[in-house]
Design a protein around this motif. Structure first.
Motif, mmCIF file in Angstrom:
data_model
loop_
_atom_site.group_PDB
_atom_site.id
_atom_site.type_symbol
_atom_site.label_atom_id
_atom_site.label_comp_id
_atom_site.label_asym_id
_atom_site.label_seq_id
_atom_site.Cartn_x
_atom_site.Cartn_y
_atom_site.Cartn_z
ATOM 1 N N MET A 157 57.345 23.353 44.833
ATOM 2 C CA MET A 157 58.853 23.773 44.685
ATOM 3 C C MET A 157 59.195 25.102 45.161
ATOM 4 O O MET A 157 58.281 25.839 44.321
ATOM 5 N N THR A 158 59.824 25.396 46.137
ATOM 6 C CA THR A 158 60.170 27.069 46.140
ATOM 7 C C THR A 158 61.231 27.461 45.072
ATOM 8 O O THR A 158 62.436 26.994 45.321
ATOM 9 N N LEU A 159 61.152 28.345 44.206
ATOM 10 C CA LEU A 159 61.787 29.003 43.444
ATOM 11 C C LEU A 159 63.020 30.106 44.235
ATOM 12 O O LEU A 159 62.363 30.627 45.205
ATOM 13 N N PRO A 160 64.142 30.117 43.676
ATOM 14 C CA PRO A 160 65.009 31.194 44.256
ATOM 15 C C PRO A 160 64.397 32.335 43.874
ATOM 16 O O PRO A 160 63.507 32.836 42.845
ATOM 17 N N ILE A 161 64.639 33.540 44.795
ATOM 18 C CA ILE A 161 64.041 34.805 44.580
ATOM 19 C C ILE A 161 65.170 35.818 44.067
ATOM 20 O O ILE A 161 66.264 35.828 44.441
ATOM 21 N N LEU A 162 64.655 36.829 43.126
ATOM 22 C CA LEU A 162 65.435 37.761 42.497
ATOM 23 C C LEU A 162 65.030 38.781 42.875
ATOM 24 O O LEU A 162 63.984 39.199 42.196
ATOM 25 N N TYR A 163 65.363 39.655 43.853
ATOM 26 C CA TYR A 163 65.021 41.126 44.160
ATOM 27 C C TYR A 163 65.485 41.927 42.969
ATOM 28 O O TYR A 163 66.782 42.075 42.663
ATOM 29 N N ASN A 164 64.683 42.337 42.228
ATOM 30 C CA ASN A 164 64.735 42.977 40.806
ATOM 31 C C ASN A 164 64.202 44.422 40.789
ATOM 32 O O ASN A 164 63.394 44.794 41.295
ATOM 33 N N CYS A 165 64.678 45.126 39.572
ATOM 34 C CA CYS A 165 64.025 46.343 39.036
ATOM 35 C C CYS A 165 64.099 46.241 37.771
ATOM 36 O O CYS A 165 65.232 45.948 36.953
ATOM 37 N N PRO A 166 63.166 46.240 37.089
ATOM 38 C CA PRO A 166 63.028 45.821 35.630
ATOM 39 C C PRO A 166 64.040 46.901 34.622
ATOM 40 O O PRO A 166 64.487 45.988 33.929
ATOM 41 N N PRO A 167 64.206 47.944 34.880
ATOM 42 C CA PRO A 167 65.216 48.684 34.212
ATOM 43 C C PRO A 167 66.722 48.669 34.429
ATOM 44 O O PRO A 167 67.418 48.974 33.530
ATOM 45 N N SER A 168 67.013 47.883 35.451
ATOM 46 C CA SER A 168 68.209 47.854 35.859
ATOM 47 C C SER A 168 68.953 46.703 35.247
ATOM 48 O O SER A 168 68.645 45.497 34.920
ATOM 49 N N LYS A 205 71.518 41.244 33.804
ATOM 50 C CA LYS A 205 72.362 40.155 33.742
ATOM 51 C C LYS A 205 71.859 39.098 34.147
ATOM 52 O O LYS A 205 71.992 37.862 33.704
ATOM 53 N N VAL A 206 71.216 39.028 35.490
ATOM 54 C CA VAL A 206 70.717 37.928 35.843
ATOM 55 C C VAL A 206 69.695 37.115 35.533
ATOM 56 O O VAL A 206 69.474 35.716 35.170
ATOM 57 N N ARG A 207 68.751 38.184 34.987
ATOM 58 C CA ARG A 207 67.379 37.444 34.083
ATOM 59 C C ARG A 207 67.829 36.953 32.815
ATOM 60 O O ARG A 207 67.520 35.654 32.299
ATOM 61 N N LEU A 208 68.864 37.497 32.316
ATOM 62 C CA LEU A 208 69.473 36.972 30.940
ATOM 63 C C LEU A 208 70.064 35.694 31.044
ATOM 64 O O LEU A 208 69.692 34.749 30.458
ATOM 65 N N PHE A 209 70.855 35.477 32.156
ATOM 66 C CA PHE A 209 71.569 34.346 32.157
ATOM 67 C C PHE A 209 70.559 32.992 32.580
ATOM 68 O O PHE A 209 70.879 32.021 32.001
ATOM 69 N N ALA A 210 69.649 33.537 33.273
ATOM 70 C CA ALA A 210 68.829 32.542 33.849
ATOM 71 C C ALA A 210 67.713 31.763 32.632
ATOM 72 O O ALA A 210 67.676 30.833 32.467
ATOM 73 N N ALA A 211 67.499 32.941 31.588
ATOM 74 C CA ALA A 211 66.724 32.852 30.499
ATOM 75 C C ALA A 211 67.575 31.783 29.551
ATOM 76 O O ALA A 211 67.002 30.913 29.000
ATOM 77 N N LEU A 212 68.898 32.272 29.354
ATOM 78 C CA LEU A 212 69.621 31.493 28.459
ATOM 79 C C LEU A 212 69.903 30.070 28.738
ATOM 80 O O LEU A 212 70.033 29.017 28.152
ATOM 81 N N VAL A 213 69.931 29.751 30.077
ATOM 82 C CA VAL A 213 70.194 28.217 30.626
ATOM 83 C C VAL A 213 68.977 27.595 31.301
ATOM 84 O O VAL A 213 69.278 26.498 31.597
ATOM 85 N N GLY A 214 67.917 28.358 31.191
ATOM 86 C CA GLY A 214 66.763 27.763 31.761
ATOM 87 C C GLY A 214 66.400 27.570 33.215
ATOM 88 O O GLY A 214 66.089 26.358 33.820
ATOM 89 N N ILE A 215 66.780 28.583 34.060
ATOM 90 C CA ILE A 215 66.612 28.467 35.262
ATOM 91 C C ILE A 215 65.424 29.376 35.731
ATOM 92 O O ILE A 215 65.422 30.408 35.285
ATOM 93 N N GLU A 216 64.525 28.868 36.595
ATOM 94 C CA GLU A 216 63.353 29.600 36.903
ATOM 95 C C GLU A 216 63.509 30.410 37.948
ATOM 96 O O GLU A 216 64.074 29.971 39.139
ATOM 97 N N LEU A 217 63.194 31.601 38.286
ATOM 98 C CA LEU A 217 63.366 32.441 39.383
ATOM 99 C C LEU A 217 61.988 33.116 39.579
ATOM 100 O O LEU A 217 61.117 33.418 38.841
ATOM 101 N N GLU A 218 61.647 33.361 40.961
ATOM 102 C CA GLU A 218 60.640 34.128 41.336
ATOM 103 C C GLU A 218 61.136 35.755 41.261
ATOM 104 O O GLU A 218 61.972 35.966 42.187
ATOM 105 N N ILE A 219 60.645 36.317 40.601
ATOM 106 C CA ILE A 219 61.016 37.972 40.540
ATOM 107 C C ILE A 219 60.225 38.616 41.251
ATOM 108 O O ILE A 219 58.969 38.687 41.544
#
Lengths: 199, 199
Positions: free
Chosen positions: B1-12, B17-31
């Motif tokens: 299964m291909t995960l959706p990708i989040l282009y990310n910067c750790p301190p941003s 906002k996106v990582r937090l919501f994904a964690a709260l609702v259990g969505i897996e992302l490729e960071i």
């Protein structure tokens, strides 16, 4: 029949976003002008409607919505205008993208420049002019490959972005370098039901 | 299964906002981290994803969404999290209101102050600090009468507003004068699945 109320200021581009969308889709509003010069937005009564002390504010019975983008969402949803606010996740997200641009990059570029030049607001004109240049260039590039901002047809995103982009020259920001942006402005102005800011 | 990708910067905070919501609702992302210090966001490849040359960018197959608020809308819609993004017009509009506040007043207050103090961005600290004071006061007053921002329960609006409000002290903006804001920050941090910015 009681019409929904728009607390309005005639030259405000944010209020115009709402009047424009209402005109394009045929929603009747009761317009109540708020005398910003007299500080009417700072009264306790108005602050109870909108703690940010700004127009527009929208009131539909017991429902009160502030923020022009949110009012567009409310109107499109309530009146079932899903051609103007798509129901699918991608369409909704693309509209949301451009609502953010309207609130941030367009506000703090051409809208702020206009506030300084037209109304003497104590904002930093040079910052607003510099931000405008970047914002208008990016939007112009985007519109060179897209007819409308969010989808294949006009949406509330176009209504949210149009006022302060089209009114940029009032802030002494020229639209001359941006042919695709000017093409899109003409396309908005050719939509059936379109009204200018002063109508 | 291909995960959706989040282009990310750790301190941003916008990426958070996106990582937090994904964690709260259990969505897996490729960071995928983007090296902003090295200018990776200015490459032609990245600019094709996001003309604004900013993180976060979200990619799900052929769908590309920029703007953290729009990504939250996309995720809530795609994964059917309508408890986090209501389907009714009033709920949608109330969420949209606070997404606008996250993009505008919170960005140009505590988020800009943090950019100056933490990363040395060439922004005007005094303007950001003054704007923060007004914004935090209004939000604190609001939260003295509301448990969550948009509805009776947490929504994507809380995920969009939380990062830069909670991280305000990193921009030397004290939260001490704002008890209701601090209560709400604690409530967000007590949500099942909550993650801090550095996780």
């Amino acid at each position: 029949m009681t019409l929904p109320i728009l607390y309005n200021c005639p030259p405000s581009g944010n209020c115009y976003k709402v009047r424009l969308f209402a005109a394009l889709v045929g929603i009747e509003l009761e317009i109540r002008n708020v005398d910003l010069a007299a500080g009417a937005q700072k009264t306790a009564e108005f602050t109870a409607l909108n703690p940010w002390q700004q127009v527009p504010v929208f009131q539909d019975g017991e429902t009160v919505i502030w923020d022009s983008q949110a009012i567009l969402v409310y109107l499109a949803e309530t009146y079932g205008k899903h051609d103007w606010l798509p129901s699918d996740p991608v369409g909704r997200a693309k509209v949301a993208q451009w609502l953010s641009v309207a609130v941030n990059e367009i506000q703090h570029g051409p809208a702020d420049a206009r506030l300084v030049k037209l109304f003497g607001y104590p904002l930093r004109y040079d910052d607003a002019a510099k931000a405008s240049e970047r914002t208008l260039k990016i939007i112009d590039d985007y519109l060179s490959g897209h007819k409308w901002l969010a989808t294949e047809r006009p949406t509330i995103a176009d209504c949210a972005a149009y006022p302060y982009l089209a009114l940029a020259p009032q802030g002494e920001i020229s639209l001359e370098p941006y042919p695709s942006l000017r093409r899109w402005i003409s396309d908005v102005e050719a939509l059936p039901g379109y009204i200018p800011v002063d109508q």
